[in-house]
Structures are given as structure tokens and as C-alpha cells.
Design a protein around this motif. Structure first.
Motif, short mmCIF file in Angstrom:
data_model
loop_
_atom_site.label_atom_id
_atom_site.label_comp_id
_atom_site.label_asym_id
_atom_site.label_seq_id
_atom_site.Cartn_x
_atom_site.Cartn_y
_atom_site.Cartn_z
N VAL A 150 0.84 -1.20 0.00
CA VAL A 150 0.00 0.00 0.00
C VAL A 150 0.87 1.25 0.00
N LEU A 151 1.95 1.22 0.78
CA LEU A 151 2.85 2.37 0.82
C LEU A 151 3.52 2.58 -0.53
N PHE A 152 3.88 1.50 -1.20
CA PHE A 152 4.48 1.63 -2.54
C PHE A 152 3.48 2.20 -3.53
N LEU A 153 2.23 1.75 -3.47
CA LEU A 153 1.21 2.32 -4.35
C LEU A 153 1.01 3.80 -4.05
N ALA A 154 1.16 4.19 -2.79
CA ALA A 154 1.07 5.61 -2.43
C ALA A 154 2.23 6.39 -3.05
N VAL A 155 3.41 5.76 -3.13
CA VAL A 155 4.55 6.41 -3.79
C VAL A 155 4.23 6.66 -5.26
N LEU A 156 3.66 5.68 -5.92
CA LEU A 156 3.31 5.85 -7.33
C LEU A 156 2.29 6.98 -7.51
N ALA A 157 1.28 6.98 -6.66
CA ALA A 157 0.26 8.03 -6.75
C ALA A 157 0.86 9.40 -6.47
N ALA A 158 1.77 9.46 -5.51
CA ALA A 158 2.40 10.74 -5.16
C ALA A 158 3.27 11.27 -6.29
N LEU A 159 3.79 10.39 -7.13
CA LEU A 159 4.58 10.84 -8.28
C LEU A 159 3.69 11.21 -9.46
N VAL A 160 2.58 10.55 -9.60
CA VAL A 160 1.64 10.90 -10.67
C VAL A 160 1.04 12.29 -10.44
N PHE A 161 0.78 12.61 -9.18
CA PHE A 161 0.09 13.87 -8.85
C PHE A 161 0.78 15.11 -9.43
N PRO A 162 2.08 15.35 -9.15
CA PRO A 162 2.70 16.55 -9.74
C PRO A 162 2.84 16.49 -11.25
N LEU A 163 2.76 15.28 -11.82
CA LEU A 163 2.82 15.16 -13.28
C LEU A 163 1.55 15.69 -13.93
N VAL A 164 0.39 15.37 -13.35
CA VAL A 164 -0.87 15.68 -14.01
C VAL A 164 -1.45 17.02 -13.57
N VAL A 165 -0.95 17.59 -12.47
CA VAL A 165 -1.49 18.86 -12.02
C VAL A 165 -1.07 19.97 -12.98
N ASP A 166 -1.95 20.91 -13.23
CA ASP A 166 -1.63 22.02 -14.13
C ASP A 166 -0.57 22.93 -13.52
N ALA A 167 0.33 23.40 -14.38
CA ALA A 167 1.37 24.31 -13.93
C ALA A 167 0.78 25.66 -13.54
N ALA A 168 1.44 26.31 -12.58
CA ALA A 168 0.99 27.62 -12.10
C ALA A 168 1.91 28.70 -12.66
N PRO A 169 1.36 29.83 -13.14
CA PRO A 169 2.22 30.90 -13.68
C PRO A 169 3.04 31.58 -12.61
N VAL A 170 4.28 31.89 -12.95
CA VAL A 170 5.15 32.64 -12.04
C VAL A 170 4.78 34.12 -12.16
N PRO A 171 4.44 34.77 -11.04
CA PRO A 171 3.97 36.17 -11.12
C PRO A 171 5.00 37.14 -11.68
N HIS A 172 6.28 36.95 -11.28
CA HIS A 172 7.29 37.92 -11.67
C HIS A 172 8.58 37.21 -12.09
N VAL A 173 9.09 37.57 -13.28
CA VAL A 173 10.36 37.05 -13.76
C VAL A 173 11.22 38.23 -14.19
N PRO A 174 12.56 38.06 -14.26
CA PRO A 174 13.43 39.16 -14.67
C PRO A 174 13.13 39.63 -16.09
N VAL A 175 13.51 40.85 -16.36
CA VAL A 175 13.37 41.41 -17.70
C VAL A 175 14.20 40.57 -18.68
N GLY A 176 13.60 40.25 -19.83
CA GLY A 176 14.28 39.43 -20.83
C GLY A 176 13.98 37.96 -20.72
N THR A 177 13.28 37.55 -19.64
CA THR A 177 12.90 36.15 -19.45
C THR A 177 11.48 35.95 -19.93
N THR A 178 11.26 34.87 -20.68
CA THR A 178 9.91 34.58 -21.13
C THR A 178 9.02 34.19 -19.95
N ALA A 179 7.72 34.23 -20.16
CA ALA A 179 6.78 33.84 -19.11
C ALA A 179 7.08 32.42 -18.65
#
Length: 622
Positions: A150-179
Motif C-alpha cells: 500500500v505504501l508503494f502504491l502511495a509512492v506511485l500516486a504521489a509521483l503521478v500527482f505533480p505530473l498531471v497537475v496544471d502548472a501555475a504561472p510565475v507572477p514575476h520574472v526578470p526582464v528578458g525572461t519569457t513567461a
């Protein structure tokens, strides 16, 4: 080698197996010079497709599906967004745990099926290896339970989660850096909780995930990522996060480079080059002094090891960390990319191919720039805004390599950053007839002799399968520690010619489902677990085991070994001088290298006496 079938062997398998061990090693090692492991080229195609298709292409596709800035159909976006650094790290960690990355296939001892890892770890009753079973409550025992599954299956689920979650925009980046975008910080919390818990129950899974490589990325993504994505963040916060990402990667490179100092690494290069399907025979032979009579490394091998290897792996990353010029940074990143491409092209045993793809690719992402207006000085370490953060960053990054080099017995060679340094804890097994077959009594275990006889599309005969597995012992003998291990076997066993000899790493893969060159996986604790299940007699299974050499750049530091009898436990401890090992041929034509015995189990007497002399007599003569 052929596409579907191996190249012709130097002699029929039955004739080879009739030879004494020393002669078999001579034939196999001299053949290795040009043929390597001699697997069909079809398998290399499988590895290439897995590396660039399953890992890189699918990883980028997942990134593009969950990001608004990275487009799968626009390769330019693959190299200008930090989100690829995070997503591909998580994706690779997931593949490593499943068994579809470094531990996959015949080059890692998985023949049929080619997948280990997950098949073992979702089955109660298989063997697990708790790192501190006697000291940490609730981790004792060596049998996998339903809780572990069960703990191993939790490891797999915990790795899938950040893969499928939508990325969040960075509010501020240096001048010359793309969004830019980041994986939300909270998405890393589950894996940062369950993976250490999993590691306390089974260190094999923790190490198979390459946690020393990827958990730091996730830890600082969670800590500093939360700062970057908060409402009141500044562009400086994003810069600090990128610099921390650079530090993590640089420590891995430099740590691996430092670990290659000493006498071990030069012996890694020739057999690694010999296993490359893309190198011509004359170049393979050039890495040996005078193949086939003298298989010690040549001057070319020294150059490849200590200039093209060690120097590049230390100097270029340090330049990248300190550089403020964008052109110099890009040149350095391209050199690192070429370095990883070369390693990948050799198809080294244990096949860390995806890892090399990731590190070469990420060098371009981190130092190539985040847009047309990119300035290397903006993301240079001299521009770190919250200097106090560097203390815990470096402390955590350097703890494993420093402790691992001073006390290699306490730390796996992976957190010690000794990947492919040649300075490994290792073992060779010697079994009486019939004992290897008894290993099939262990849960899910099928010995590799049986696996090879089911290989498709070209099954091996039993003799051919035996010859194939003895190549792994031959490969070990081409490294410094292999000559010491075989010397210990010769000194201990008077029936060595009748025994089944096996490389410990391959045996570990069969029994635990995974190994990546770490002898700590198959030391006396694994042998005791086998003994608890099979009840072997004294002498049935004898293991020569050596620990990594501490601080190998100190020439006088000896390498420690011990001999393990499954029924008796550790029966002897001692040391050998690495210089004696590297000065010998792989097949030990001059006899065993000198062993300095420091301890014997009370009442234990070695089996072997040569030409009527006792071991003590021979030690006195030397």
C-alpha cells in the motif's frame, strides 16, 4: 554482434565451461575487448526507443498537456521553460520506480521478463531491505507486507500527482525572461512524505527512485516554489530558485567527478567502451595496453578517464556555476551535453540512459537561457538574493557525498555520488551445485539460467545461458575490486571449479527486483534473508564482498573485504591493496592478490590450501 542474434562466441559453450575458472575468465575477458556483453543489436534499439520515446517524448508531451507555455509541437519551448526541469524529473523518478528506466532489461540482469521493480514491490511476501531495521521502530523484518505494498502504491500516486497537475504561472520574472510556470508547491508534499517512509521500510525502493537526485529538486521546488508563487513574490525569488536548481545538478556532476579520483576509474573505461555497439574494434583495443595478452588500461584509457572524464566532470560544472558570460555558459552546457551523449552511446551495464538524457538536456535548459533576452549573470550564483538559503542548500547537497567518501560503509554509493566511478561495494557468489536452482523457491524469483532459456526471439541453450551469466563475472574481474573478490574466493574454496560463480549485482536483481551497482543491496543482510528461507548448509553459498574504498585519492588507503557463508554469517574480514588489483590481469594468472586478514570467526578454518601450504604460510612468504 548481429541484429537478432549475438555474434559467434570464441568457442562452443560446452568446451568453455569445461575449462578451469581462470581459463574461462581469460577467454571471456579477451573476447569482451571487442564484443562486450554481446547482446543482439535489437536490444539496443529497444533501449533507444525507450529512452527517447517513452521517457523524453512522453515526458515532454505530459509537460505540454499541463502547461500553457510549453508546446509539444514547438521544440523551441522545450528549452526555455523551467517547468520542463521539474516535470521531466518527476517523470523519470516514476519510471525509475516502476522499472522502465535504468534497471530495465538484459543489461541490468532482467532477461524474461525485462521488467523488475514493480513486479516485486506490489507482491506481499517478497524480500525487502529495511536500512535500520534494528533501530527504527516498525521497520523490522525482511518480508514485504500488505502495508508495504500500500505504501508503494502511495509512492506511485504521489509521483503521478505533480505530473498531471496544471502548472501555475510565475507572477514575476526578470526582464528578458519569457513567461514561466512551475508545478504548484503543494503537489510535491505527498512524495516528500511517503518516499522517506517507504525508504525506512525498504531502502531498495528509495534508492531505485534515485531519490538522492530528484528529491532535492522536489524539496526546494516545494519550499522556494511556494515563495515564488505567492502573491508578494519578486523576480529575485524566481532567480534564487533557478540558481538552487543549478547547484543541485552541479553537486551531482562534481561529486561524481571527485569520486573518480584514484586508481579505480581507469579500469571502468575499457570494458565500458568495449560494450559500445558504435565503437570500431581498433578503438576498443586501443583502450587496453596490448589486447589480448595484457588487458590493463592503456594511456588512451587514462586520458579518457582522467581528462575527458574526471576533469570535464569537475571543471566544466564549476565553470557553469560561477560563469556570468552567456556565451561561455552555452559552450559549457554543450560540452556537458556531449559528455552525456558519449556515456549513453556506450550502453553501460545498469544502463542509466534516461538519467544521462535528462542531465544533458537540463544543462541546455538551465544555462542556455529562458528567452531571447537571457543574460547568464542574471541567473548566476553571484546574483543570489537571499544568501542565507545557500547554507542549507549546500549542506543538504554535500552531506551524502562527504559522509559517503569518509564512511562508505554507512552510505550507498548513490547518495555518495559515485556513479560509475569503479569504486563500488561489490560481491561475487559461489554456490554448490543445485543451490542456484533452490533460489527459485524464493517468492517471484526465477534464476537467470531459466530466464535466458525463454528469451525471445532467440532462446539460449542451457550451456549458452551459463556462458552468458559468466560474462557478468568476467565483467567484474575487469574492474579493480573483481580481482580482489576472486582472490578471496580462490583463497577460501578448494572446490571452486565445481561451483556456480555469479556476479552479486545480477543475483540481487533476481531476488530483490533491482540493483544499480550498490553492493549494500546484497551484503550479509540479504544473504541472511535467503538463509532464513532456504536453510542452506555451511559452504552451500559463499559470498566474497568488498566495501567501497574510503577516500580513494589516498593511495595508501586499503579496500576492505569480508567473506560471508550463508549458514555461518561473516567468517572473515580483511583488506587488500588496490594497487595490487589494478596491476593484475582479470584472470589472475599470477594467483590471488595478497589479502591481509584482520579477523576470522571463532573456530572457522578456510577450506583451501594451495600446494600443501597454509594460508598463513603464503601470507608470511609475501
Amino acid at each position: 554482434m548481429g541484429f537478432f542474434t549475438p555474434a559467434p562466441e570464441p568457442m562452443p559453450a560446452a568446451e568453455l565451461l569445461a575449462l578451469p575458472l581462470r581459463d574461462r575468465l581469460r577467454v571471456l575477458t579477451t573476447t569482451w575487448v571487442t564484443e562486450g556483453f554481446n547482446t543482439p543489436r535489437m536490444l539496443h534499439v529497444v533501449y533507444v526507443l525507450k529512452m527517447f520515446g517513452l521517457y523524453f517524448a512522453v515526458g515532454l508531451a505530459i509537460t505540454s498537456w499541463t502547461s500553457s507555455t510549453v508546446a509539444f509541437t514547438d521544440p523551441a519551448t522545450w528549452f526555455t521553460h523551467i517547468i520542463t526541469y521539474q516535470k521531466l524529473a518527476v517523470w523519470l523518478m516514476l519510471l525509475e520506480v516502476i522499472g522502465l528506466a535504468g534497471a530495465f532489461g538484459p543489461l541490468c540482469g532482467h532477461f524474461v521478463p525485462m521488467l523488475g521493480n514493480i513486479r516485486y514491490w506490489i507482491r506481499p511476501g517478497t524480500i525487502r531491505m529495511a536500512p535500520w531495521a534494528r533501530k527504527v521502530p516498525l521497520t523490522g523484518g525482511d518480508e514485504r507486507t500488505v502495508f508495504d505494498v500500500v505504501l508503494f502504491l502511495a509512492v506511485l500516486a504521489a509521483l503521478v500527482f505533480p505530473l498531471v497537475v496544471d502548472a501555475a504561472p510565475v507572477p514575476h520574472v526578470p526582464v528578458g525572461t519569457t513567461a514561466q510556470e512551475l508545478i504548484p508547491a503543494y503537489a510535491f508534499i505527498p512524495i516528500l512524505v511517503v518516499m522517506p517512509l517507504m525508504g525506512l521500510r525498504d531502502k531498495v525502493i528509495f534508492l531505485a527512485a534515485r531519490s538522492e537526485q530528484y528529491l532535492p529538486i522536489m524539496l526546494w521546488s516545494a519550499i522556494l516554489g511556494a515563495v515564488v508563487l505567492r502573491g508578494g513574490s519578486t523576480a529575485a525569488d524566481f532567480v534564487d530558485l533557478v540558481i538552487v536548481f543549478k547547484i543541485i545538478i552541479v553537486v551531482v556532476w562534481v561529486g561524481a567527478g571527485v569520486s573518480k579520483l584514484g586508481e579505480h576509474f581507469i579500469n571502468v573505461i575499457p570494458p565500458m567502451i568495449s560494450n559500445s555497439p558504435g565503437q570500431p574494434d581498433f578503438l576498443k583495443k586501443a583502450h587496453y595496453r596490448d589486447a589480448p595478452t595484457d588487458l590493463r588500461p592503456s594511456r588512451l584509457a587514462w586520458f579518457m578517464a582522467h581528462v575527458a572524464g574526471t576533469t570535464v566532470e569537475i571543471v566544466i560544472p564549476l565553470v557553469l556555476l560561477l560563469v556570468t558570460n552567456s556565451a561561455v555558459a552555452m559552450i559549457g552546457a554543450v560540452v556537458i551535453l556531449a559528455f552525456h551523449i558519449f556515456i549513453t552511446s556506450t550502453f553501460p551495464l545498469a544502463v542509466p540512459l534516461e538519467w544521462n538524457v535528462y542531465f544533458g538536456y537540463i544543462a541546455i535548459v538551465l544555462w542556455g537561457g529562458f528567452g531571447d533576452g537571457f543574460d547568464a549573470s542574471t541567473y548566476g550564483i553571484w546574483n543570489f538574493h537571499h544568501g542565507w538559503i545557500l547554507v542549507p542548500v549546500f549542506a543538504l547537497a554535500l552531506f551524502g557525498p562527504i559522509l559517503g567518501n569518509l564512511r562508505p560503509d554507512l552510505v550507498s554509493f548513490l547518495p555518495s555520488m559515485r556513479q560509475y566511478a569503479g569504486n563500488w561495494a561489490s560481491a561475487v557468489w559461489a554456490m554448490r551445485p543445485g543451490i542456484e536452482e533452490r533460489l527459485n523457491e524464493l517468492p517471484l524469483v526465477e534464476n537467470q539460467i531459466d530466464q535466458l532459456q525463454r528469451m525471445a526471439p532467440t532462446p539460449y541453450s542451457r550451456d549458452d545461458a551459463e556462458m552468458m551469466l559468466q560474462k557478468a563475472v568476467c565483467w567484474r574481474s575487469m574492474h579493480s575490486q573483481g580481482r580482489g573478490l576472486l582472490s578471496a574466493m580462490y583463497e577460501h574454496l578448494d572446490d571452486i571449479e565445481s561451483r556456480t560463480m555469479r556476479e552479486g549485482e545480477f543475483m540481487c536483481n533476481t531476488i530483490l527486483g533491482w540493483n544499480f551497482g550498490d553492493g549494500h543491496m546484497h551484503d550479509e543482510r540479504l544473504i541472511a534473508a535467503i538463509q532464513n528461507r532456504l536453510g542452506l548448509e555451511p559452504g552451500d553459498l559463499v559470498v566474497a564482498y568488498c566495501e567501497s574504498q574510503a577516500t580513494p585519492w589516498k593511495v595508501s588507503t586499503p579496500q576492505r573485504y569480508r567473506v560471508i557463508d550463508a549458514a555461518l554469517g561473516v567468517v572473515e574480514r580483511g583488506t587488500w591493496q588496490v594497487s595490487d588489483c589494478v596491476g593484475e590481469q582479470p584472470w589472475l594468472p599470477n594467483g590471488p592478490v595478497p589479502l591481509d586478514v584482520s579477523w576470522n570467526a571463532p573456530g572457522f578454518v578456510r577450506q583451501h590450501t594451495l600446494t600443501g601450504r597454509t594460508v598463513d604460510d603464503r601470507m608470511m612468504e609475501r
